[in-house]
Write a protein that holds these residues in place. Sequence first.
Motif, short mmCIF file in Angstrom:
data_model
loop_
_atom_site.label_atom_id
_atom_site.label_comp_id
_atom_site.label_asym_id
_atom_site.label_seq_id
_atom_site.Cartn_x
_atom_site.Cartn_y
_atom_site.Cartn_z
N THR A 70 0.86 -1.19 0.00
CA THR A 70 0.00 0.00 0.00
C THR A 70 0.89 1.24 0.00
OG1 THR A 70 -1.66 -1.19 1.29
CG2 THR A 70 -1.89 1.21 1.16
N LEU A 71 0.77 2.04 -1.05
CA LEU A 71 1.57 3.26 -1.15
C LEU A 71 0.79 4.46 -0.63
CD1 LEU A 71 3.10 1.29 -2.98
CD2 LEU A 71 3.54 3.18 -4.55
N MET A 72 1.53 5.42 -0.13
CA MET A 72 0.91 6.66 0.35
C MET A 72 1.98 7.75 0.33
SD MET A 72 0.53 5.82 4.43
CE MET A 72 -0.30 4.27 4.15
N PRO A 73 1.56 9.02 0.48
CA PRO A 73 2.58 10.09 0.51
C PRO A 73 3.49 9.92 1.73
CG PRO A 73 0.34 10.99 0.39
CD PRO A 73 0.20 9.54 0.66
N GLY A 74 4.69 10.46 1.69
CA GLY A 74 5.56 10.48 2.86
C GLY A 74 4.80 11.08 4.03
N LEU A 75 4.95 10.46 5.21
CA LEU A 75 4.20 10.92 6.39
C LEU A 75 4.86 12.16 6.99
CD1 LEU A 75 3.72 7.36 7.90
CD2 LEU A 75 2.02 8.69 6.61
N MET A 76 4.07 12.90 7.75
CA MET A 76 4.58 14.12 8.40
C MET A 76 4.16 14.12 9.87
SD MET A 76 3.67 17.04 5.59
CE MET A 76 3.77 16.71 3.82
N ASP A 77 5.10 14.37 10.75
CA ASP A 77 4.83 14.46 12.19
C ASP A 77 5.06 15.91 12.62
OD1 ASP A 77 4.89 14.35 15.00
OD2 ASP A 77 5.67 12.30 14.99
N MET A 78 4.02 16.53 13.14
CA MET A 78 4.08 17.97 13.47
C MET A 78 4.63 18.26 14.86
SD MET A 78 3.18 19.67 10.81
CE MET A 78 4.12 18.38 10.01
N HIS A 79 5.08 17.22 15.58
CA HIS A 79 5.57 17.50 16.94
C HIS A 79 6.63 16.48 17.33
CE1 HIS A 79 4.53 19.55 20.92
NE2 HIS A 79 5.57 18.77 21.18
N VAL A 80 7.88 16.81 17.06
CA VAL A 80 8.98 15.94 17.48
C VAL A 80 10.05 16.78 18.19
CG1 VAL A 80 8.62 14.37 15.52
CG2 VAL A 80 10.36 16.16 15.35
N HIS A 81 10.90 16.07 18.94
CA HIS A 81 12.07 16.68 19.58
C HIS A 81 13.25 15.75 19.33
CE1 HIS A 81 9.42 19.47 21.73
NE2 HIS A 81 8.65 18.44 21.99
N PHE A 82 14.02 16.05 18.28
CA PHE A 82 15.10 15.15 17.88
C PHE A 82 16.25 15.12 18.88
CE2 PHE A 82 14.02 15.25 13.09
CZ PHE A 82 13.25 14.11 13.22
N GLY A 83 16.45 16.19 19.63
CA GLY A 83 17.63 16.27 20.50
C GLY A 83 17.52 15.48 21.79
N GLN A 84 16.40 14.81 22.00
CA GLN A 84 16.20 14.15 23.28
C GLN A 84 15.40 12.86 23.15
OE1 GLN A 84 13.57 17.42 24.83
NE2 GLN A 84 12.18 15.75 25.28
N GLU A 85 15.49 12.04 24.17
CA GLU A 85 14.61 10.90 24.36
C GLU A 85 14.53 10.75 25.87
OE1 GLU A 85 14.32 7.73 20.91
OE2 GLU A 85 15.55 6.94 22.51
N TYR A 86 13.32 10.89 26.42
CA TYR A 86 13.18 10.97 27.88
C TYR A 86 13.70 9.71 28.54
CZ TYR A 86 11.34 12.52 32.34
OH TYR A 86 11.23 12.94 33.64
N LYS A 87 14.48 9.92 29.60
CA LYS A 87 15.01 8.78 30.35
C LYS A 87 14.49 8.85 31.79
CE LYS A 87 18.77 7.19 27.69
NZ LYS A 87 18.13 7.50 26.44
N ASP A 392 7.60 12.30 -2.55
CA ASP A 392 7.74 11.71 -1.22
C ASP A 392 6.71 10.59 -1.17
OD1 ASP A 392 9.49 13.81 -0.61
OD2 ASP A 392 8.64 14.12 1.39
N ILE A 393 7.19 9.37 -1.27
CA ILE A 393 6.29 8.22 -1.37
C ILE A 393 6.80 7.11 -0.46
CG2 ILE A 393 5.36 6.43 -2.93
CD1 ILE A 393 5.81 8.48 -5.25
N ILE A 394 5.89 6.49 0.29
CA ILE A 394 6.30 5.33 1.11
C ILE A 394 5.41 4.15 0.78
CG2 ILE A 394 7.09 6.87 2.96
CD1 ILE A 394 4.69 5.70 4.64
#
Length: 423
Positions: A70-87, A392-394
Amino acid sequence: MKILYTLLLLISFSTHSKTIIYSSDYIDVNTGKVITNKSITVDKGIIETIDSGFIEITSNDKLIDLRGYTLMPGLMDMHVHFGQEYKSKSERPVKIERETSAILANKHALTTLKSGFTTVRQVGDSGLIAISLRNLINSGEVVGPRIFTSGKSIATTGGHADPTNGKDSDSYEYPVAEDGVINGPYDAYTAVRQRYKDGADGIKLTVTGGVLSVAKSGDNPQFTEEEVIAVVNAAKDYGMWVAVHAHGSEGMKRAVIAGVNSVEHGTFMTEEVMDLMVNKGTYYVPTISAGEFVAEKAKINNYFPEIVRPKAASVGPQIGNTFNKAYKRGVKIAFGTDAGVQPHGTNWKEFVYMVKFGMPPMETIQSATINTAKLLKIDSILGSIEVGKMADIIAIDGNPIENINTMENVVFVMKEGELIDLN
Ligand SMILES: [Zn+2]
């Protein structure tokens, strides 16, 4: 499949050629329909044609046969924080250098791209990490999703995203507007203009308390009406969007009336605020994943500092219910997860939660493609599989319309015509 990708990557460096994708099923997010048996031709990163059936290819062209997926457009996430991952408290290092965050951000960005997200909005940063990463990705020196970012969030003194919260008063200088801590409309202009100077695409405001900040309240209003209006007016002068972190309804209401573009989390959103958002066309970015994650972790002793734990326990389970009500009331929804609270690369779980809380699978995919493109005002070039748009296709192994859990199974990612190595 892996061998095929490697071959294609090798060929792509040698000659200019068009890429033709055979698709048995792709999702047209504009109509909400699955389109069957098409050939999608990609040239120089753009979708050039979409033909019925499976067209003949010349020896110069590259063929990617994705029939059965199943193909669809590349997905988009409007809320990320790349500099961290909560520990958890016990796992967390005593201090985290900004350089550490920057290196991690690079890794998290790649993980996110490989999970099918070709565009993200990073809202909130400890410095200029996302701006630097965005620039390096745009210039092709680093592989990652297309980033739109606010740079450092804007808070008020002691508010969510005041970087000196939880520190003893001898160990810091009072933060100023340039650092993203404002008091009064005058400061608001300084802070927005500094972000413009830094190269931010938009503004992130923390208009209420936050769950994970070392402070008592998670939902009190933290900006006056005058302050939030000043931020919005300043941002408009520079063509920047405004996204607001908000749990409590009073802070949200002031922000929506002031004309912000999106409300993030929205935990204790009242029907009054929902109606205001419908009237103003404000987007809701739910981040149910983060709510579910912190609610689960709040059950573990010593995972969170004690001041955080009750907030995590009460805010977490509420977001899904609020999402359900807001969706039914007609609030526009743009997909966002708050990845960085929970692990990067698990963004797909948000689709599962959205379905669990009442949204049909097709609409969840629209919320992460065409709706997000509209929020970012890039829907003329991205957000759907359409002639003239960026390629942009996945591809998903499975049928997410019948089983949303298959959103985890991303087997193919193309960003602007470039194949992404998923190994
Ligand atoms: Zn966040």
